[in-house]
Design a protein around this motif. Sequence first.
Motif, PDB file in Angstrom:
ATOM      1  N   ASP A  76     -51.876   5.414  12.929  1.00  0.00           N
ATOM      2  CA  ASP A  76     -50.903   5.446  11.832  1.00  0.00           C
ATOM      3  C   ASP A  76     -51.521   4.796  10.608  1.00  0.00           C
ATOM      4  OD1 ASP A  76     -50.145   2.499  11.605  1.00  0.00           O
ATOM      5  OD2 ASP A  76     -49.648   2.842  13.711  1.00  0.00           O
TER       6      ASP A  76
ATOM      7  N   SER B 210     -53.183   1.347  12.077  1.00  0.00           N
ATOM      8  CA  SER B 210     -53.682   0.970  13.403  1.00  0.00           C
ATOM      9  C   SER B 210     -53.996   2.216  14.216  1.00  0.00           C
ATOM     10  CB  SER B 210     -52.621   0.189  14.181  1.00  0.00           C
ATOM     11  OG  SER B 210     -52.063  -0.821  13.390  1.00  0.00           O
TER      12      SER B 210
ATOM     13  N   VAL C 164     -51.558  -8.495  20.999  1.00  0.00           N
ATOM     14  CA  VAL C 164     -50.395  -7.590  20.955  1.00  0.00           C
ATOM     15  C   VAL C 164     -49.998  -7.059  22.338  1.00  0.00           C
ATOM     16  CG1 VAL C 164     -50.590  -6.867  18.543  1.00  0.00           C
ATOM     17  CG2 VAL C 164     -51.818  -5.586  20.317  1.00  0.00           C
TER      18      VAL C 164
ATOM     19  N   ASN D  37     -43.705   2.817  18.214  1.00  0.00           N
ATOM     20  CA  ASN D  37     -44.276   1.705  17.434  1.00  0.00           C
ATOM     21  C   ASN D  37     -44.879   2.225  16.135  1.00  0.00           C
ATOM     22  OD1 ASN D  37     -43.683  -0.346  19.145  1.00  0.00           O
ATOM     23  ND2 ASN D  37     -45.734  -0.611  19.971  1.00  0.00           N
TER      24      ASN D  37
ATOM     25  N   LYS E  11     -42.138   2.796  13.838  1.00  0.00           N
ATOM     26  CA  LYS E  11     -41.495   1.544  13.409  1.00  0.00           C
ATOM     27  C   LYS E  11     -42.331   0.804  12.373  1.00  0.00           C
ATOM     28  CE  LYS E  11     -40.802  -0.584  17.445  1.00  0.00           C
ATOM     29  NZ  LYS E  11     -40.424  -1.556  18.473  1.00  0.00           N
ATOM     30  N   TYR E  12     -43.648   0.761  12.600  1.00  0.00           N
ATOM     31  CA  TYR E  12     -44.496  -0.089  11.759  1.00  0.00           C
ATOM     32  C   TYR E  12     -45.230   0.694  10.666  1.00  0.00           C
ATOM     33  CZ  TYR E  12     -43.246  -3.322  15.426  1.00  0.00           C
ATOM     34  OH  TYR E  12     -42.524  -4.088  16.297  1.00  0.00           O
TER      35      TYR E  12
ATOM     36  N   ILE F   6     -52.467  -4.623  11.759  1.00  0.00           N
ATOM     37  CA  ILE F   6     -52.346  -5.873  12.533  1.00  0.00           C
ATOM     38  C   ILE F   6     -53.535  -6.759  12.161  1.00  0.00           C
ATOM     39  CG2 ILE F   6     -52.244  -6.844  14.886  1.00  0.00           C
ATOM     40  CD1 ILE F   6     -51.476  -3.904  15.773  1.00  0.00           C
TER      41      ILE F   6
ATOM     42  N   SER G 126     -37.164  -4.715  18.297  1.00  0.00           N
ATOM     43  CA  SER G 126     -38.466  -5.180  18.744  1.00  0.00           C
ATOM     44  C   SER G 126     -38.279  -6.218  19.841  1.00  0.00           C
ATOM     45  CB  SER G 126     -39.162  -5.798  17.527  1.00  0.00           C
ATOM     46  OG  SER G 126     -40.135  -6.703  17.931  1.00  0.00           O
ATOM     47  N   THR G 127     -38.937  -5.976  20.983  1.00  0.00           N
ATOM     48  CA  THR G 127     -38.817  -6.929  22.090  1.00  0.00           C
ATOM     49  C   THR G 127     -40.144  -7.638  22.360  1.00  0.00           C
ATOM     50  OG1 THR G 127     -39.441  -5.287  23.728  1.00  0.00           O
ATOM     51  CG2 THR G 127     -37.099  -5.482  23.242  1.00  0.00           C
ATOM     52  N   GLY G 128     -41.222  -7.080  21.840  1.00  0.00           N
ATOM     53  CA  GLY G 128     -42.542  -7.646  22.137  1.00  0.00           C
ATOM     54  C   GLY G 128     -42.987  -7.319  23.556  1.00  0.00           C
ATOM     55  N   LEU G 129     -42.331  -6.359  24.216  1.00  0.00           N
ATOM     56  CA  LEU G 129     -42.689  -6.029  25.599  1.00  0.00           C
ATOM     57  C   LEU G 129     -43.338  -4.646  25.724  1.00  0.00           C
ATOM     58  CD1 LEU G 129     -39.534  -7.359  27.493  1.00  0.00           C
ATOM     59  CD2 LEU G 129     -41.805  -8.358  27.457  1.00  0.00           C
ATOM     60  N   GLY G 130     -43.149  -3.800  24.694  1.00  0.00           N
ATOM     61  CA  GLY G 130     -43.602  -2.402  24.797  1.00  0.00           C
ATOM     62  C   GLY G 130     -45.080  -2.261  25.121  1.00  0.00           C
ATOM     63  N   LEU G 131     -45.932  -2.980  24.381  1.00  0.00           N
ATOM     64  CA  LEU G 131     -47.377  -2.803  24.597  1.00  0.00           C
ATOM     65  C   LEU G 131     -47.842  -3.422  25.908  1.00  0.00           C
ATOM     66  CD1 LEU G 131     -48.844  -3.275  21.009  1.00  0.00           C
ATOM     67  CD2 LEU G 131     -48.637  -1.167  22.330  1.00  0.00           C
TER      68      LEU G 131
ATOM     69  N   PHE H 256     -45.192 -10.969  22.581  1.00  0.00           N
ATOM     70  CA  PHE H 256     -45.905 -11.264  21.340  1.00  0.00           C
ATOM     71  C   PHE H 256     -45.466 -10.296  20.243  1.00  0.00           C
ATOM     72  CE2 PHE H 256     -49.161 -10.747  18.175  1.00  0.00           C
ATOM     73  CZ  PHE H 256     -49.369 -12.064  17.806  1.00  0.00           C
ATOM     74  N   ARG H 257     -45.095 -10.836  19.087  1.00  0.00           N
ATOM     75  CA  ARG H 257     -44.789 -10.018  17.921  1.00  0.00           C
ATOM     76  C   ARG H 257     -45.566 -10.584  16.753  1.00  0.00           C
ATOM     77  NH1 ARG H 257     -38.396  -9.911  18.114  1.00  0.00           N
ATOM     78  NH2 ARG H 257     -38.792 -12.049  18.669  1.00  0.00           N
ATOM     79  N   ALA H 258     -46.339  -9.722  16.101  1.00  0.00           N
ATOM     80  CA  ALA H 258     -47.240 -10.225  15.065  1.00  0.00           C
ATOM     81  C   ALA H 258     -46.460 -10.813  13.901  1.00  0.00           C
ATOM     82  CB  ALA H 258     -48.156  -9.102  14.589  1.00  0.00           C
TER      83      ALA H 258
HETATM   84  P1  ADP Z   1     -42.250  -4.577  19.812  1.00  0.00           P
HETATM   85  O1  ADP Z   1     -42.679  -3.420  18.964  1.00  0.00           O
HETATM   86  O2  ADP Z   1     -41.017  -4.297  20.613  1.00  0.00           O
HETATM   87  O3  ADP Z   1     -42.185  -5.866  19.051  1.00  0.00           O
HETATM   88  P2  ADP Z   1     -44.722  -4.256  21.285  1.00  0.00           P
HETATM   89  O4  ADP Z   1     -45.195  -4.974  22.504  1.00  0.00           O
HETATM   90  O5  ADP Z   1     -44.637  -2.773  21.362  1.00  0.00           O
HETATM   91  O6  ADP Z   1     -43.337  -4.894  20.922  1.00  0.00           O
HETATM   92  O7  ADP Z   1     -45.688  -4.641  20.091  1.00  0.00           O
HETATM   93  C1  ADP Z   1     -46.043  -6.003  19.919  1.00  0.00           C
HETATM   94  C2  ADP Z   1     -46.312  -6.282  18.457  1.00  0.00           C
HETATM   95  O8  ADP Z   1     -47.509  -5.591  18.047  1.00  0.00           O
HETATM   96  C3  ADP Z   1     -45.229  -5.781  17.510  1.00  0.00           C
HETATM   97  O9  ADP Z   1     -44.174  -6.711  17.377  1.00  0.00           O
HETATM   98  C4  ADP Z   1     -45.992  -5.614  16.212  1.00  0.00           C
HETATM   99  O10 ADP Z   1     -46.147  -6.871  15.572  1.00  0.00           O
HETATM  100  C5  ADP Z   1     -47.384  -5.175  16.693  1.00  0.00           C
HETATM  101  N1  ADP Z   1     -47.555  -3.698  16.658  1.00  0.00           N
HETATM  102  C6  ADP Z   1     -47.443  -2.833  17.687  1.00  0.00           C
HETATM  103  N2  ADP Z   1     -47.708  -1.573  17.303  1.00  0.00           N
HETATM  104  C7  ADP Z   1     -48.016  -1.639  15.982  1.00  0.00           C
HETATM  105  C8  ADP Z   1     -48.399  -0.673  14.999  1.00  0.00           C
HETATM  106  N3  ADP Z   1     -48.538   0.620  15.295  1.00  0.00           N
HETATM  107  N4  ADP Z   1     -48.640  -1.127  13.742  1.00  0.00           N
HETATM  108  C9  ADP Z   1     -48.525  -2.436  13.429  1.00  0.00           C
HETATM  109  N5  ADP Z   1     -48.168  -3.399  14.306  1.00  0.00           N
HETATM  110  C10 ADP Z   1     -47.919  -3.011  15.577  1.00  0.00           C
END
Ligand code: ADP
Length: 271
Positions: free
Chosen positions: A189, A248, A202, A161, A164-165, A194, A219-224, A207-209
């Motif tokens: 990072d 973040s 999150v 993440n 990616k972000y 966010i 991005s699946t919104g499931l990782g966290l 949930f995806r911001a």
């Molecule tokens: P995914 O990354 O697959 O969308 P996650 O559950 O890992 O799903 O994260 C949920 C959301 O939280 C992301 O879509 C993103 O909007 C936000 N996010 C997670 N990690 C970060 C980060 N390091 N910096 C900014 N936004 C983040």
Amino acid sequence: RTYALRVSCLPGNPPPGAVAVLHDVTELRRLENLRHEFVTNVSHELKTPLASILAYAETLRCGAIHDQENNIGFVQRIEEQAERLHQLIQDMLQIARVETGQETMQIVELSLASAARGTVAQHADVASRKEINVHVECSEDATIQADEDGLNTVLDNLVSNAIKYTPVGGKIVVAVRKTDDEAILEVSDNGIGIAPENQPRVFERFFRADKARSRAVISTGLGLSIVKHLTQAFGGSVAVSSELGNGSTFTLRFPLSAAGDFPPAVNAGPP
Ligand code: ADP
């Protein structure tokens, strides 16, 4: 929840002996809503990449396959969407296993520093492609009791993440430290950050911001959500602090391991 309510009698009258039973359906309804929301989300998330794959395949079949300039690009889009589907299915299976307690875990003593170094090494290629500097700060180590695959999944999600972000040329720090009774791991990072109202959300499933931006990455919104469940299964907690546009920090806290005192295997159990 069920409440038994004894119906009181009027003063002077014998007790009627009636019992009214009230069922509190609020919790049942909440679970039913969650289930419905989950199925709707899953269907939507599966349909979107599948529709893209079908559209690109049809375009190729209807002639674009001979278009030397674009055909490789269309095949790449198909690959990206198939990878998105693959990731989504993997994440959904894992979340289902963790939530239902079917994820059998082998709890052993693990060094947070070596887990952090291992994960960072695995992401070195992807990070260098974005010219992101990933720094590991482990001047002290901390040992926790956790399942090795599970801990790697947690770290993998947080570091991927962060990559990616975080825009090209950014910086990521993975730090391990400890207090008297806690092992602490931080992944920071200097990426997109966010918004305050999204920070508590999150860790929710799907949930995806920023959905528009999320489409540019896998991005699946499931990782966290997986990170939260696994961390809790190891007796720990996860929190985020972030500033929009400025990066973040995800902080994991675990009980420090009491040496020699670890069970052979447990189920993750419902959170
Ligand atoms: P995914 O990354 O697959 O969308 P996650 O559950 O890992 O799903 O994260 C949920 C959301 O939280 C992301 O879509 C993103 O909007 C936000 N996010 C997670 N990690 C970060 C980060 N390091 N910096 C900014 N936004 C983040």
